[in-house]
Design an enzyme around this catalytic site. Sequence first.
Site, PDB file in Angstrom:
ATOM      1  N   GLU A 131       3.919  -5.634  -1.057  1.00  0.00           N
ATOM      2  CA  GLU A 131       4.240  -4.398  -1.726  1.00  0.00           C
ATOM      3  C   GLU A 131       3.342  -3.473  -1.835  1.00  0.00           C
ATOM      4  O   GLU A 131       1.997  -3.823  -1.829  1.00  0.00           O
ATOM      5  CB  GLU A 131       4.664  -4.842  -3.166  1.00  0.00           C
ATOM      6  CG  GLU A 131       6.224  -4.884  -3.325  1.00  0.00           C
ATOM      7  CD  GLU A 131       6.775  -3.487  -3.537  1.00  0.00           C
ATOM      8  OE1 GLU A 131       6.326  -2.645  -3.213  1.00  0.00           O
ATOM      9  OE2 GLU A 131       7.902  -3.478  -4.135  1.00  0.00           O
TER      10      GLU A 131
ATOM     11  N   GLU B 158       4.724  -1.505 -10.182  1.00  0.00           N
ATOM     12  CA  GLU B 158       4.886  -1.005 -11.790  1.00  0.00           C
ATOM     13  C   GLU B 158       5.347  -1.872 -13.013  1.00  0.00           C
ATOM     14  O   GLU B 158       4.450  -2.761 -13.211  1.00  0.00           O
ATOM     15  CB  GLU B 158       5.361   0.340 -11.568  1.00  0.00           C
ATOM     16  CG  GLU B 158       5.503   1.286 -12.692  1.00  0.00           C
ATOM     17  CD  GLU B 158       6.058   2.677 -12.696  1.00  0.00           C
ATOM     18  OE1 GLU B 158       7.194   2.603 -12.195  1.00  0.00           O
ATOM     19  OE2 GLU B 158       5.239   3.601 -13.133  1.00  0.00           O
TER      20      GLU B 158
ATOM     21  N   PHE C 212       0.737   8.016 -11.531  1.00  0.00           N
ATOM     22  CA  PHE C 212       1.750   8.302 -10.489  1.00  0.00           C
ATOM     23  C   PHE C 212       0.714   8.608  -9.210  1.00  0.00           C
ATOM     24  O   PHE C 212       0.169   9.618  -9.327  1.00  0.00           O
ATOM     25  CB  PHE C 212       2.761   9.264 -10.599  1.00  0.00           C
ATOM     26  CG  PHE C 212       3.929   8.957  -9.507  1.00  0.00           C
ATOM     27  CD1 PHE C 212       4.842   8.057  -9.608  1.00  0.00           C
ATOM     28  CD2 PHE C 212       4.045   9.794  -8.373  1.00  0.00           C
ATOM     29  CE1 PHE C 212       5.891   7.799  -8.631  1.00  0.00           C
ATOM     30  CE2 PHE C 212       4.862   9.634  -7.377  1.00  0.00           C
ATOM     31  CZ  PHE C 212       5.749   8.576  -7.562  1.00  0.00           C
TER      32      PHE C 212
ATOM     33  N   ASP D  45       5.212   7.218  -1.707  1.00  0.00           N
ATOM     34  CA  ASP D  45       5.694   8.735  -1.723  1.00  0.00           C
ATOM     35  C   ASP D  45       5.989   9.214  -3.079  1.00  0.00           C
ATOM     36  O   ASP D  45       6.024   8.586  -4.269  1.00  0.00           O
ATOM     37  CB  ASP D  45       6.984   8.492  -0.881  1.00  0.00           C
ATOM     38  CG  ASP D  45       8.187   7.860  -1.783  1.00  0.00           C
ATOM     39  OD1 ASP D  45       7.936   6.854  -2.609  1.00  0.00           O
ATOM     40  OD2 ASP D  45       9.200   8.509  -2.120  1.00  0.00           O
TER      41      ASP D  45
ATOM     42  N   LYS E  27      -0.150  -1.986 -11.552  1.00  0.00           N
ATOM     43  CA  LYS E  27      -0.267  -1.186 -12.714  1.00  0.00           C
ATOM     44  C   LYS E  27      -0.137  -2.474 -13.732  1.00  0.00           C
ATOM     45  O   LYS E  27       1.279  -2.373 -14.412  1.00  0.00           O
ATOM     46  CB  LYS E  27       0.806  -0.065 -12.997  1.00  0.00           C
ATOM     47  CG  LYS E  27       0.562   1.086 -11.971  1.00  0.00           C
ATOM     48  CD  LYS E  27       1.602   2.120 -11.971  1.00  0.00           C
ATOM     49  CE  LYS E  27       1.590   3.112 -11.121  1.00  0.00           C
ATOM     50  NZ  LYS E  27       2.713   4.258 -11.293  1.00  0.00           N
TER      51      LYS E  27
HETATM   52  P1  IMP Z   1       8.676  -1.566 -10.290  1.00  0.00           P
HETATM   53  O1  IMP Z   1      10.080  -2.113  -9.872  1.00  0.00           O
HETATM   54  O2  IMP Z   1       8.756  -0.777 -11.728  1.00  0.00           O
HETATM   55  O3  IMP Z   1       7.500  -2.394 -10.223  1.00  0.00           O
HETATM   56  O4  IMP Z   1       8.417  -0.175  -9.459  1.00  0.00           O
HETATM   57  C1  IMP Z   1       8.013  -0.436  -8.137  1.00  0.00           C
HETATM   58  C2  IMP Z   1       8.469   0.711  -7.264  1.00  0.00           C
HETATM   59  O5  IMP Z   1       8.416   1.990  -7.843  1.00  0.00           O
HETATM   60  C3  IMP Z   1       7.348   0.603  -6.015  1.00  0.00           C
HETATM   61  O6  IMP Z   1       8.020  -0.121  -5.101  1.00  0.00           O
HETATM   62  C4  IMP Z   1       7.591   2.121  -5.844  1.00  0.00           C
HETATM   63  O7  IMP Z   1       8.562   2.540  -4.813  1.00  0.00           O
HETATM   64  C5  IMP Z   1       7.840   2.916  -6.967  1.00  0.00           C
HETATM   65  N1  IMP Z   1       6.525   3.291  -7.620  1.00  0.00           N
HETATM   66  C6  IMP Z   1       6.088   2.898  -8.721  1.00  0.00           C
HETATM   67  N2  IMP Z   1       4.856   3.652  -9.053  1.00  0.00           N
HETATM   68  C7  IMP Z   1       4.755   4.320  -8.074  1.00  0.00           C
HETATM   69  C8  IMP Z   1       3.489   5.302  -7.759  1.00  0.00           C
HETATM   70  O8  IMP Z   1       2.319   5.553  -8.620  1.00  0.00           O
HETATM   71  N3  IMP Z   1       3.727   5.989  -6.664  1.00  0.00           N
HETATM   72  C9  IMP Z   1       4.785   5.930  -5.812  1.00  0.00           C
HETATM   73  N4  IMP Z   1       5.764   5.029  -5.954  1.00  0.00           N
HETATM   74  C10 IMP Z   1       5.703   4.111  -7.037  1.00  0.00           C
HETATM   75 MG    MG Z   2       9.171   5.583  -3.987  1.00  0.00          MG
END
Ligand code: IMP
Ligand code: MG
Length: 184
Positions: A106, A110, A159, A166, A138
């Site tokens: 990955e 987040e 972010f 992106d 994070k």
């Molecule tokens: P999660 O499901 O909350 O862990 O989010 C993961 C997904 O959110 C990643 O695969 C990214 O596509 C997007 N994402 C989370 N934080 C960021 C960031 O700081 N920059 C860009 N994309 C992010």
């Molecule tokens: Mg994205």
Amino acid sequence: MTPVSQRRPLYQPIELLIDEDKIQRRVKELGLQITRDYAGREPVIVGVLKGCTVFLADLIRNINLPVEVEFISAASYRKGARQDKNIEITDAMTIDLHGRDLLIVEGIVETGRTVSRIAQRLKQLEPASMEIVTLLDKPSAHRPKIELKYKGFKLGNEFVVGYGLDNTQKYRNLPYIGRVSESR
Ligand code: IMP
Ligand code: MG
């Protein structure tokens, strides 16, 4: 045709967070660690599109093992509330993952929900083992806490863009990790 240097910038300014050299050094270390941990095995690298692309390309060139590469795609859409995301997973996998050692790659974790959903789906294919590799983490945003074996860098709740990541599909091609600045 106008030379690139003379064109009006297409992007908002980006504040540098992790430079190219630092990323490359860390990716080398992760590649070495994986090479040691998986000595004698032939892991399948499963990249999570699209954020994994740049990281994966560099990482696999730093793994000295006969790896195979597969991709799975995750798109998340915010539904309003901050951590209320809709996750859509699609795949066009061609490698039989049954009994294989999987490394999910990955770009960023987040809340951990995306990678957990992917892990859940891959588990149904009965791999021999499965671990997660993420360039960025994070940890304070995890809901619930998730164990990631290989991590490049820890971030706070900010972010970031670049090196595959992106903001509304842009900035993936930056060779470094940065933050979109508020002011110009
Ligand atoms: P999660 O499901 O909350 O862990 O989010 C993961 C997904 O959110 C990643 O695969 C990214 O596509 C997007 N994402 C989370 N934080 C960021 C960031 O700081 N920059 C860009 N994309 C992010
Ligand atoms: Mg994205």
